[in-house]
Design a protein around this motif. Structure first.
Motif, PDB file in Angstrom:
ATOM      1  N   GLU A   1      36.420  40.395  31.125  1.00 31.34           N
ATOM      2  CA  GLU A   1      37.077  42.174  31.672  1.00 31.34           C
ATOM      3  C   GLU A   1      37.894  41.929  33.022  1.00 31.34           C
ATOM      4  OE1 GLU A   1      34.346  44.518  30.430  1.00 31.34           O
ATOM      5  OE2 GLU A   1      34.847  44.605  28.581  1.00 31.34           O
ATOM      6  N   THR A   2      37.206  41.565  33.659  1.00 27.25           N
ATOM      7  CA  THR A   2      37.992  41.432  35.160  1.00 27.25           C
ATOM      8  C   THR A   2      38.871  40.037  35.338  1.00 27.25           C
ATOM      9  OG1 THR A   2      36.017  39.292  35.412  1.00 27.25           O
ATOM     10  CG2 THR A   2      34.982  41.155  36.904  1.00 27.25           C
ATOM     11  N   ARG A   3      38.989  39.778  35.011  1.00 26.11           N
ATOM     12  CA  ARG A   3      39.973  38.620  34.683  1.00 26.11           C
ATOM     13  C   ARG A   3      41.488  39.218  34.473  1.00 26.11           C
ATOM     14  NH1 ARG A   3      36.934  32.966  33.241  1.00 26.11           N
ATOM     15  NH2 ARG A   3      36.128  32.981  35.314  1.00 26.11           N
ATOM     16  N   ARG A   4      41.104  40.274  33.289  1.00 20.58           N
ATOM     17  CA  ARG A   4      41.553  40.669  32.951  1.00 20.58           C
ATOM     18  C   ARG A   4      42.934  41.797  33.746  1.00 20.58           C
ATOM     19  NH1 ARG A   4      40.580  44.601  30.560  1.00 20.58           N
ATOM     20  NH2 ARG A   4      40.209  43.723  28.217  1.00 20.58           N
ATOM     21  N   ASP A   5      41.491  42.025  34.546  1.00 14.57           N
ATOM     22  CA  ASP A   5      41.657  43.872  34.696  1.00 14.57           C
ATOM     23  C   ASP A   5      42.663  43.164  36.135  1.00 14.57           C
ATOM     24  OD1 ASP A   5      40.838  45.674  32.977  1.00 14.57           O
ATOM     25  OD2 ASP A   5      38.434  45.769  34.465  1.00 14.57           O
ATOM     26  N   GLY A   6      42.168  41.521  37.149  1.00 13.63           N
ATOM     27  CA  GLY A   6      42.505  41.999  38.641  1.00 13.63           C
ATOM     28  C   GLY A   6      44.187  41.223  37.730  1.00 13.63           C
ATOM     29  N   PHE A   7      44.333  40.204  36.569  1.00  8.06           N
ATOM     30  CA  PHE A   7      45.879  40.556  36.486  1.00  8.06           C
ATOM     31  C   PHE A   7      46.470  41.495  36.042  1.00  8.06           C
ATOM     32  CE2 PHE A   7      48.661  40.176  32.998  1.00  8.06           C
ATOM     33  CZ  PHE A   7      49.794  38.806  33.351  1.00  8.06           C
ATOM     34  N   CYS A   8      46.312  42.802  35.409  1.00  6.13           N
ATOM     35  CA  CYS A   8      47.226  43.611  35.942  1.00  6.13           C
ATOM     36  C   CYS A   8      47.649  44.446  37.063  1.00  6.13           C
ATOM     37  CB  CYS A   8      46.485  44.598  35.039  1.00  6.13           C
ATOM     38  SG  CYS A   8      46.199  43.845  33.113  1.00  6.13           S
ATOM     39  N   ARG A   9      46.149  44.513  37.293  1.00  4.31           N
ATOM     40  CA  ARG A   9      46.121  44.995  38.994  1.00  4.31           C
ATOM     41  C   ARG A   9      47.278  44.375  39.759  1.00  4.31           C
ATOM     42  NH1 ARG A   9      41.753  44.499  42.037  1.00  4.31           N
ATOM     43  NH2 ARG A   9      40.711  45.652  39.438  1.00  4.31           N
ATOM     44  N   ALA A  10      47.625  42.963  39.764  1.00  3.30           N
ATOM     45  CA  ALA A  10      47.893  42.014  40.206  1.00  3.30           C
ATOM     46  C   ALA A  10      49.956  42.310  40.090  1.00  3.30           C
ATOM     47  CB  ALA A  10      47.538  40.441  40.240  1.00  3.30           C
ATOM     48  N   MET A  11      49.934  42.119  38.527  1.00  2.00           N
ATOM     49  CA  MET A  11      50.888  42.125  38.309  1.00  2.00           C
ATOM     50  C   MET A  11      51.753  43.999  38.807  1.00  2.00           C
ATOM     51  SD  MET A  11      51.966  39.911  35.764  1.00  2.00           S
ATOM     52  CE  MET A  11      53.302  40.511  34.604  1.00  2.00           C
ATOM     53  N   ALA A  12      51.060  44.993  38.599  1.00  2.28           N
ATOM     54  CA  ALA A  12      51.300  46.626  39.516  1.00  2.28           C
ATOM     55  C   ALA A  12      51.261  46.153  40.478  1.00  2.28           C
ATOM     56  CB  ALA A  12      50.446  47.024  39.255  1.00  2.28           C
ATOM     57  N   GLU A  13      50.806  45.073  41.598  1.00  2.00           N
ATOM     58  CA  GLU A  13      50.960  45.213  43.148  1.00  2.00           C
ATOM     59  C   GLU A  13      52.028  44.438  43.234  1.00  2.00           C
ATOM     60  OE1 GLU A  13      47.713  43.333  44.471  1.00  2.00           O
ATOM     61  OE2 GLU A  13      46.280  45.143  44.005  1.00  2.00           O
ATOM     62  N   GLN A  14      52.844  43.486  42.460  1.00  2.87           N
ATOM     63  CA  GLN A  14      54.113  42.336  42.161  1.00  2.87           C
ATOM     64  C   GLN A  14      55.150  43.495  42.078  1.00  2.87           C
ATOM     65  OE1 GLN A  14      54.337  39.771  43.665  1.00  2.87           O
ATOM     66  NE2 GLN A  14      52.047  38.840  44.155  1.00  2.87           N
TER      67      GLN A  14
ATOM     68  N   VAL B   1      24.931  35.162  41.563  1.00  3.16           N
ATOM     69  CA  VAL B   1      25.885  34.348  42.249  1.00  3.16           C
ATOM     70  C   VAL B   1      27.182  34.254  41.367  1.00  3.16           C
ATOM     71  CG1 VAL B   1      26.640  31.880  42.228  1.00  3.16           C
ATOM     72  CG2 VAL B   1      24.192  32.431  42.870  1.00  3.16           C
ATOM     73  N   ARG B   2      28.491  34.843  42.293  1.00  5.29           N
ATOM     74  CA  ARG B   2      29.651  34.744  41.362  1.00  5.29           C
ATOM     75  C   ARG B   2      30.389  34.017  42.008  1.00  5.29           C
ATOM     76  NH1 ARG B   2      31.000  39.942  42.236  1.00  5.29           N
ATOM     77  NH2 ARG B   2      29.295  40.043  44.101  1.00  5.29           N
ATOM     78  N   VAL B   3      32.158  34.935  41.081  1.00  2.00           N
ATOM     79  CA  VAL B   3      32.976  34.385  42.438  1.00  2.00           C
ATOM     80  C   VAL B   3      33.896  35.553  41.856  1.00  2.00           C
ATOM     81  CG1 VAL B   3      35.062  33.261  40.433  1.00  2.00           C
ATOM     82  CG2 VAL B   3      33.470  31.664  42.098  1.00  2.00           C
ATOM     83  N   ASP B   4      35.124  35.674  42.806  1.00  2.00           N
ATOM     84  CA  ASP B   4      36.102  36.873  42.133  1.00  2.00           C
ATOM     85  C   ASP B   4      36.998  36.393  41.180  1.00  2.00           C
ATOM     86  OD1 ASP B   4      37.318  39.349  42.766  1.00  2.00           O
ATOM     87  OD2 ASP B   4      37.003  39.199  45.403  1.00  2.00           O
ATOM     88  N   ASN B   5      36.431  36.907  40.320  1.00  2.00           N
ATOM     89  CA  ASN B   5      37.519  36.662  39.397  1.00  2.00           C
ATOM     90  C   ASN B   5      38.591  37.583  39.404  1.00  2.00           C
ATOM     91  OD1 ASN B   5      36.141  34.761  37.117  1.00  2.00           O
ATOM     92  ND2 ASN B   5      34.627  36.807  37.499  1.00  2.00           N
ATOM     93  N   ALA B   6      38.605  38.448  39.896  1.00  2.00           N
ATOM     94  CA  ALA B   6      39.742  39.608  39.712  1.00  2.00           C
ATOM     95  C   ALA B   6      41.041  39.079  41.093  1.00  2.00           C
ATOM     96  CB  ALA B   6      39.509  40.794  39.873  1.00  2.00           C
ATOM     97  N   LEU B   7      40.054  38.202  42.408  1.00  2.00           N
ATOM     98  CA  LEU B   7      41.053  37.513  42.944  1.00  2.00           C
ATOM     99  C   LEU B   7      41.804  36.461  42.094  1.00  2.00           C
ATOM    100  CD1 LEU B   7      42.102  37.401  45.975  1.00  2.00           C
ATOM    101  CD2 LEU B   7      39.625  36.267  46.583  1.00  2.00           C
ATOM    102  N   GLY B   8      40.846  35.470  41.530  1.00  2.00           N
ATOM    103  CA  GLY B   8      41.913  34.493  41.028  1.00  2.00           C
ATOM    104  C   GLY B   8      42.581  34.761  40.430  1.00  2.00           C
ATOM    105  N   ALA B   9      42.559  35.682  39.428  1.00  2.00           N
ATOM    106  CA  ALA B   9      44.113  35.954  38.739  1.00  2.00           C
ATOM    107  C   ALA B   9      44.645  36.325  39.727  1.00  2.00           C
ATOM    108  CB  ALA B   9      43.744  36.958  37.887  1.00  2.00           C
TER     109      ALA B   9
END
Lengths: 335, 335
Positions: free
Chosen positions: B193-206, B157-165
């Motif tokens: 890791e998932t939150r940091r990766d999500g953060f990095c990816r989102a930064m790149a996307e923006q 059971v989980r939450v999409d951490n990358a999406l949250g970031a």
DNA sequence: ATGAAAGCGCTAACAT
DNA sequence: ATGTTAGCGCTTTCAT
């Protein structure tokens, strides 16, 4: 490789001894010969044997666990207490069962339920709203009241709540406050009453007048603190300081009044109760009364384990010291 | 009055039936005749009988409890999850055993211990630092990973951490922030890791630049957030916004920088993660990503109960929706 | 120092 | 629909 989990029989067979000897080796090693002990131990290692606690408990007439009855698991105040209990219970081969008295049915009923259900070898009660009269149950396990309890001589671990309240009032008075308010816990809760009474008595001792409209009803929660804050804002004549029966309420109250532009401590001084983690990180950091939660949990668990092992329903009552923690939420009144 | 607690034998004798019938009446009432049922039930009432769960569990090869493995009981984040689990487990006749992976020995070792000790019918793991490889244990009970897990196909059971970031970063970017920092959780934790990766990816996307010195190490605690805040204060060039892998760290950070006179959100925007209760009462109230904790606890428990009852080690993986909560800790950068 | 054996209280085949 | 019976896995007298 065997899929089935090893039983004491398997170990006995591998070691070439009886199950009784295996059992002894594991529980009272001193009573078996060195050589036998080695044989058993290596058989244990080989088979990967672990005692089946259910069977052991059945045989020993134990349940293998203790229950902590808390009013509200979601309150961070309790998690640390639980951690303290856990630290003591685990080495005593007792699991920690956690039960929230709020959820579901009538709290008193749930209390009775746990007492009778025989789910546990002992109970620690942290809910100040439960009636100790419910304790009159045949065959009930030992119980520790982790509350300052009205009805007498039950074994307990507690904090001198009235003293805590008077420390708060004394500090405020010392800073020059003469108009002090109080936000209480929920009605019918011992904690609420001892803290309120302690507050009133301390006010009298300091020669300070008590104003009924400055005593706000709360229920220990942040939301109830915020509600009290909104009521305080509407007051024509406001106390210059407020003492709270819990930090959570102080946090909610402070948030609400700051939101309306009130400056703490310049316009209002605040003293909380408990010293939950967050209050040190607030702006301003809250002055409060520290309850040593880990220690409370540990002592409660220790007392309970002693009673369980002695098969006794009676035990000592213990008072844990509190500490006044002065931070930044108190200043002299502006006058 | 008898002091001894009544057994199924006593009930059988009083009701004039066999123990088997008593047992049936209590577990599968439909299969016994109405009249017998009544007789048994009144005998139960008369004797005050309650089933001995230890004996029942032994016979049924059950343990009667589930374990929640949490990294830190003192974190309020978990108490609500536990409350959710409790609500599901209790009606399923399962107790909730709580174990803190921090206390005592090596966490991974404790994990293995619980897996093998056979103390419970099932485990729910909330600690993102534990290695799922430890799961390779013969005869282990079902396990639910309540974490976004690296190693694959375990029931979870989980939450999409990358999406949250990315929700956090998107919101900040929308407000005009181009210089955004991040405070991470502890090293080696999947959540981190998932939150940091999500953060990095989102930064790149923006299309936003990532500055390594703006990524601060934390460990989810308030103290580590405060430490990060002190490091931020010393920076020659500061990010105008910071996204945190946990609310606790955001609280500590904000306290530390406010203490130094920094105004949030005027001088610095903050976005947390989790939506723990206190953040709504802070000044300013924190913008954050809400994890529905009660629901997470309930679903994890439900899935676990299903697996236990089916005697299965496999089960579904489920993703719980998160929600972006906009409050007062974000404003456009001053520029 | 070790083994044999009797349960702890319950449930689930199996038999009736 | 109900009873009989055989354990679940362990600990603990009681013998030896």
């Amino acid at each position: 490789m065997d899929k089935r989990i090893a039983t004491i029989q398997d170990v006995a067979r591998v070691a070439g001894v009886s199950t009784a000897t295996v059992s002894r080796t594991l529980s009272k090693p001193s009573v078996v010969a060195q050589s036998t002990r080695d044989a058993v131990l290596s058989a244990v290692a080989e088979t990967g044997y672990r005692v089946n606690s259910t069977a052991s408990n059945l045989r020993r007439q134990r349940k293998g666990s203790a229950i902590a009855l808390v009013p509200n698991l979601a309150n961070p105040f309790f998690s640390q207490i639980l951690a303290g209990m856990s630290a003591i219970l685990t080495p005593a081969r007792l699991g920690l069962l956690v039960a929230d008295t709020q959820t579901g049915t009538d709290p008193d009923e749930r209390f009775a339920h746990f007492l009778q259900s025989g789910q546990a070898d002992g109970l620690v009660v942290f809910d100040g709203s439960l009636s100790p009269t419910a304790l009159d149950v045949p065959g009930r396990p030992p119980v520790i009241m982790a509350c300052e309890w009205m009805a007498g001589d039950l074994p307990s671990v507690r904090v001198d709540n009235a003293l805590g309240a008077s420390m708060a009032v004394a500090h405020l008075a010392e800073q020059g406050h003469r108009n002090i308010g109080h936000v209480t816990g929920p009605r019918g809760n011992v904690l609420t009453e001892t803290r309120r009474d302690g507050f009133c008595r301390a006010m009298a001792e300091q020669g300070l007048a008590l104003r009924p409209e400055w005593i706000f009803d709360g229920d220990f929660s942040m939301d109830s603190g915020a509600a009290a804050g909104r009521r305080w804002l509407k007051l024509a004549s406001r106390p210059s300081a407020v003492f709270f029966a819990s930090d959570e309420m102080a946090v909610g109250f402070m948030g609400a009044v700051q939101h309306a532009g009130v400056r703490v401590p310049d316009d209002l001084s605040i003293v909380g109760f408990d010293n939950i983690d967050v209050v040190a990180h607030l702006t301003p950091a809250l002055t409060t009364i520290r309850q040593p939660r880990t220690i409370i949990g540990m002592r409660a668990a220790e007392l309970l384990v002693e009673m369980i092992e002695a098969g006794s329903l009676t035990g000592p009552s213990e008072v844990i010291e509190m500490e006044f923690i002065s931070r930044k939420s108190v200043a002299p009144p502006k006058d």
